[in-house]
Structures are given as C-alpha cells and as structure tokens.
Write a protein that holds these residues in place. Structure first.
Motif, PDB file in Angstrom:
ATOM      1  N   VAL A 179       0.852  -1.305  -0.144  1.00  0.00           N
ATOM      2  CA  VAL A 179       0.086  -0.154   0.138  1.00  0.00           C
ATOM      3  C   VAL A 179       0.856   1.237   0.157  1.00  0.00           C
ATOM      4  CG1 VAL A 179      -0.375   0.606   2.462  1.00  0.00           C
ATOM      5  CG2 VAL A 179      -1.493   0.890   1.037  1.00  0.00           C
ATOM      6  N   SER A 180       0.497   2.127  -0.498  1.00  0.00           N
ATOM      7  CA  SER A 180       0.644   3.587  -0.389  1.00  0.00           C
ATOM      8  C   SER A 180       0.200   4.078   0.535  1.00  0.00           C
ATOM      9  CB  SER A 180       1.677   3.757  -2.192  1.00  0.00           C
ATOM     10  OG  SER A 180       2.007   5.288  -2.002  1.00  0.00           O
ATOM     11  N   ILE A 181       0.530   5.404   1.266  1.00  0.00           N
ATOM     12  CA  ILE A 181      -0.110   6.128   1.837  1.00  0.00           C
ATOM     13  C   ILE A 181       0.413   7.523   1.942  1.00  0.00           C
ATOM     14  CG2 ILE A 181      -0.588   6.812   4.570  1.00  0.00           C
ATOM     15  CD1 ILE A 181      -0.356   3.616   5.308  1.00  0.00           C
ATOM     16  N   GLU A 182      -0.310   8.372   1.167  1.00  0.00           N
ATOM     17  CA  GLU A 182      -0.101   9.694   0.633  1.00  0.00           C
ATOM     18  C   GLU A 182      -0.095  10.789   1.732  1.00  0.00           C
ATOM     19  OE1 GLU A 182       0.328  10.389  -2.557  1.00  0.00           O
ATOM     20  OE2 GLU A 182      -0.021   8.442  -3.197  1.00  0.00           O
ATOM     21  N   PRO A 183       0.975  11.490   1.626  1.00  0.00           N
ATOM     22  CA  PRO A 183       1.091  12.519   2.808  1.00  0.00           C
ATOM     23  C   PRO A 183      -0.163  13.899   2.203  1.00  0.00           C
ATOM     24  CG  PRO A 183       2.202  12.943   0.219  1.00  0.00           C
ATOM     25  CD  PRO A 183       1.887  11.273   0.868  1.00  0.00           C
ATOM     26  N   ARG A 184      -0.218  14.864   3.694  1.00  0.00           N
ATOM     27  CA  ARG A 184      -1.474  15.467   3.966  1.00  0.00           C
ATOM     28  C   ARG A 184      -2.770  14.638   3.926  1.00  0.00           C
ATOM     29  NH1 ARG A 184       2.996  17.941   2.297  1.00  0.00           N
ATOM     30  NH2 ARG A 184       3.776  20.078   4.105  1.00  0.00           N
ATOM     31  N   SER A 185      -3.174  13.403   3.797  1.00  0.00           N
ATOM     32  CA  SER A 185      -4.686  13.673   3.802  1.00  0.00           C
ATOM     33  C   SER A 185      -3.974  12.245   4.715  1.00  0.00           C
ATOM     34  CB  SER A 185      -4.483  12.231   1.907  1.00  0.00           C
ATOM     35  OG  SER A 185      -3.790  11.891   2.463  1.00  0.00           O
TER      36      SER A 185
END
Lengths: 259, 317
Positions: A25-31
């Motif tokens: 998984v890739s967890i997005e910044p500022r979200s």
C-alpha cells in the motif's frame, strides 16, 4: 513534515502466528487514510507496525518493507525509538499520563528529546499544541491540574495535542473515537480535517460512516477465517470504496451483508 | 427499629433489599476492621499503663540514675540510625531489582529471581544476626578503616574505626538485606501493574525503555514503593535478634557509625535486659517500647501524608 509511506510485501507475526499477510500500500501525505474491517482482521496490528509499536509485544516481528520518504523504517540501523518520534500515535482509549498535569502531558514527548527549552518556549508550545487540538479554550485556566480530570473526549484531544507537540511526520490513530460520545467524536473528526493540512494521518475505525466522512483513501482488511492471516483486500479512494468497490467482499462488508 | 419510621420517607428509600450474602460479607469485613483497631488499641493501652510508673518516677529511680529521657535517648538514636541506613541502602536496590525483574530480565530469569528474593524474607533473623557477626562484620573491617582514614571529616565516619566490625554500619547493612525482599516484593507487584495503556503512550512518544519507566511506571508505582519502604522500615525499627547479636551496645548517643562504642536499639535493648529486669526496670523497658510504638506510628503517618499530598495525580481517579 507530512511524508509518504510505502509498504511492500509486509507480513506481520506474533511469534509463529502470521497475523497479517502480504500488504502492499502507498499512504499519501497530507491526507487521511482510513482502515476498516471486521474485528481481528489485523488492521490495528498493521497500524502498529507502521511506527514499530507492534514489536513492543514479546515475539512480535515483521517481514517486508515500510519505507517513509526513502527511509526504510525496519532497516537494521534504524532505532525504533527514532521511528516513534517521527510517527505519532493516538490510542483507542484516551491515555494521558495520570501522574502529570495537563501542561506536562502536552510537553511529555518534547521532554524526551531532552532539549533544554525556555519556559516561554514551552508555554508557547503548549498553547500552540492545545489550540491545534481544539482544547485550549477548555483547559487554559487549569493547565496545572491532572489530565485525568478531563472528560473522555477532552482527554483524547489532550492525547492528540501531546502527539502533535513533537511535530511528527505522520499521525496514526487507532480507533480514536470508539470510546467517545457522538459530540466528542465530531470534535475529533473536525480536528482531523484540520490536522491533515500538516500531517499524514492513518486512522483505524470500526465506524464506516466515520471512514466515509473523514478519509480520502480507504483500505479494507479481511480474513478468511479464524486462525487465518488478515489481508488487505482492497485499497481505493474512499468515494469508490463506498460507492463502487472492486471487490465483492468489500461491498458485502460496507453494505452490512457480511457474515 | 428504624424501619417503623419508613412510611414518612420517600418510597425509593423505603425498601433497600439486603441480601444475606451482602450482609454476611459486610459484617465480616467490618468485624475484621474493628478487630485490628481493637488489637492496636489494646497494645497501646498495655504499653501506656505499664510504662506509666516509669514515666512518673523520679530520675534517680530509673536505671542509670539520670531519668527516662537520658535512658531512652541513646536507644532512640541507635534505632533510627540502624533503620535509616537500612532504608537508604535497601530502597534504591529494591527498586532496581523490581524494575529488573519486571521490565528487563528475560521471563524465565525473572521468575527465578523473584523466588530467590522472596526466599531472603524466609530466613530467620537470628541467622542474619550470626551471618552479620561471623561473616559480614570481619569483611567490613577494612572498609571501616578506609572510611575512618578518608571520610573522617563526615561526622558519621568520625572513627576511630572498630577492629571487630561490630558497628552500627554493619547492623544497618544487615538490616538492609533483611528488608530488601519486603520492599522489592511490593515494588515488583506495583511495577508489574503499571497500565499498558500508559506504558504504550510513553513508547509511542518515542520513549526508550528507561524513559518509559520514568514516565509511566515509577510515578504509578511511587506510592506502592513508599508503602513497601514503610513496611521495611517497620521491620528495621523493630528488629531485635540480628541487632542484639551484632552490636555490643550500651554506648552513648552518637551518630558515629564505625566505632565499637555505639548505642543499642530499643528492641534489642528490651530483649537483652528484660530477663533480668525487675520492678521499675521492667516499666522503663516498656516505656522505651512505647517510644518505639510512637516512632513507628509517626513514621507511617508521615509516609501516608507524603503519598496523599499529590493524590490528584496518583492515577487512582
């Protein structure tokens, strides 16, 4: 500040028991990224592996990679203590230190970094963090009182203030509202919407409405049966998960047709 | 009897259902509470009534011929000195042991260590006394000499050093070993119950293990450690055999820890003198026992007060 987390082929074990298998998984910044799924599916375990809190339990370990802006959090030369200073955590039950005042609770993390701070600096930090957690107006007259005297919702916001006072890159929240009433829950959700401007937020929740309300991305965890490892079944934009999920299991779960 | 007035009271208070199990349990608990108070009051009454003749007697009649105050004073000093040395040495050690067992040692070693420490508490005090006399005292002679040579500017080590090692310092150390298991057992118990919630809160903030212990374990366990230290202090204050065996006693009040001429303690003095005491001598010894009783009570109340001062922050609410 806010950083991206890339997780690849992550297996999480308790001793010999494989609790979570093959997470990519890739967890997005500022979200805000929400993790949902039935009890025991490994979403909290996965969350705790992101700041290496998982390995606090004896025998717990992981395989695979968790990379935060190019830095492998499980690299052999990485100290878990440093990881936890960059990735803050808020727990299911509010846990301000009962032996500390509200003021001392907020700066507990900063005291650990053992930088000598001037009184005026700490005063300012405490106010900034408490304002950041929308708690300042309620407690500004009793900063020297114990944090355990606050209501549950206030205590949870105090814990958030404590977590953001050290300016982490990422904030992990493990069912932060499950012990709170709806009004306190709303206060925390409003707060999360503000905090995502500055932090990467990952939240585990049992409340699907909450996931739908606050998050940009949602991951659905599930397991095939008792004793089977949990898996990340689907990871998509929240809107898609709740309107048109790719997986049948996801649709069954969010529509309540589950099990 | 009061139930006859019930009709005038609001109906909700009229009938509190009292189940037999509740009543039996409440009665048993209340009975136990009252029983311990009665025992305490009985002991106090006995001490006071038996000590009264000595308290009212003229100075010449008291053994030593200089009054009760000058008879008891060296014993008070001796008692407090030995107990304080024991407490100062044993408390940090016990806390360290308890922390090691609860948070550092591998699980198997921790369990074994727990048993060994508890075993220390089971050794009779007369054995400790002989050990102190035959083993520890001779071994400590060079240390006594060293303190006399190098630390004599501190009144505690003014010297001259005892050649036998049978000193207040040796007694204090023996007492420390004796109270170690009490304090460490209680400290271990409270440390192991520090809530995981708060330990994880500290770790998640990036605390090292020691910092986690400082933030979440020690503050939580503080009152327990104090309680354990008070129990240990109680034993040290009242310890009789070990002290009687090691100390020659009979000296004047002094805080010099390393000489051969040192005061005895109240308890050991009573044990040594009681068989031959007659008449007012008995009353005098009991009066000194009353003093010990009062000291112990005062120390315990002081400890309670210290613990309660910051009750808001104890985590109990």
């Amino acid at each position: 500040m806010a950083k991206r987390i890339e997780v690849s082929d992550l297996n999480i074990y308790y001793g010999n028991f494989l609790a979570v298998e093959g997470v990519n998984v890739s967890i997005e910044p500022r979200s805000i990224t929400a993790l949902i799924g039935p009890s025991g599916c490994g979403k909290s375990t996965f969350l705790r592996s992101l700041n290496r809190m998982h390995e606090v339990l004896p025998g717990a370990r992981v395989e695979g990679k968790v990379v935060m802006d190019g830095q492998d959090l499980y690299g052999s030369d990485v100290d878990p203590v440093d990881v936890r200073r960059q990735i803050g955590m808020v727990f299911q039950r509010p846990n301000p230190f009962p032996t500390m005042s509200i003021y001392d609770n907020v700066i507990a993390g900063n005291r650990l970094n053992s930088k000598r701070m001037k009184k005026s600096e700490t005063d300012e930090l405490v106010e900034r963090s408490l304002r950041g957690a929308n708690l300042w107006n309620e407690v500004k007259d009793r900063l020297d009182r114990p944090g355990s005297g606050l209501s549950g919702g206030q205590q949870q916001r105090l814990c958030i203030a404590r977590a953001i006072a050290v300016e982490p890159d990422v904030l992990l929240m493990d069912e932060p509202c499950s012990a709170l009433d709806p009004i306190s829950t709303l206060a925390i959700e409003d707060l999360m919407a503000e905090l995502k401007e500055r932090f990467t937020i990952v939240i585990v929740t049992h409340n699907m409405q909450q996931a739908a309300r606050v998050s940009e991305q949602t991951g659905f965890f599930n397991l095939n049966g008792v004793g089977q490892p949990g898996r990340l079944i689907e990871f998509n934009p929240t809107e898609k998960i709740f309107s048109n999920p790719d997986q049948k299991a996801t649709e069954d779960y969010i529509s309540g047709r589950f099990g | 009897m009061t139930a006859t007035k019930a009709p005038t009271e609001p109906p909700s208070q009229q009938r509190v259902v009292r189940r037999p199990g509740d009543r039996v349990f409440a009665g048993a608990a209340r009975g136990s509470g009252i029983f311990i108070l009665l025992v305490l009051a009985g002991v106090a009454a006995f001490l006071i009534s038996e000590a009264l003749p000595a308290l009212t007697a003229s100075s010449e009649e008291i053994p030593g011929g200089e009054g009760l105050g000058s008879y008891v004073w060296p014993l008070i000093v001796g008692t407090l000195l030995g107990a304080v040395i024991a407490l100062v040495v044993a408390t940090p050690l016990a806390v360290g042991i308890a922390l090691y067992i609860t948070y550092y040692a591998p699980r198997r070693i921790a369990a074994a260590m727990g048993y060994v420490i508890d075993l220390l508490a089971a050794i009779p005090s007369v054995v400790y006394g002989f050990w102190g006399l035959a083993v520890l005292a001779p071994k400590l002679v060079p240390f006594h000499q060293w303190t006399a040579d190098n630390l004599s500017w501190i009144p505690l080590f003014a010297g001259p050093a005892s050649a036998s090692g049978r000193t207040m310092l040796t007694v204090g150390l023996v007492l420390a070993v004796m109270i170690l298991p009490i304090i460490s057992a209680i400290a271990r118990e409270v440390f192991s119950q520090a809530p995981a919630l708060h330990r994880e809160a500290a770790l998640a903030l990036g605390a090292t293990r020691w910092e986690m212990i400082k933030m979440a374990v020690l503050p939580y366990g503080k009152s327990g450690v104090i309680a354990g230290a008070m129990l240990g202090l109680g034993r040290a204050l009242g310890e009789t055999m070990a002290v009687a065996i090691i100390l020659s006693g009979g000296g004047a009040a002094t805080i010099n820890l390393i000489t051969s001429s040192n005061p005895s303690t109240i308890a050991s003095n009573i044990a040594l003198r009681f068989p031959e005491a007659t008449g007012l001598g008995v009353n005098t010894l009991i009066a000194s026992g009353l003093v010990l009783f009062v000291i112990t009570l005062a120390v315990n109340m002081l400890a309670r007060w210290v613990v309660n001062r910051r009750a808001d922050f104890s985590g109990a609410n």
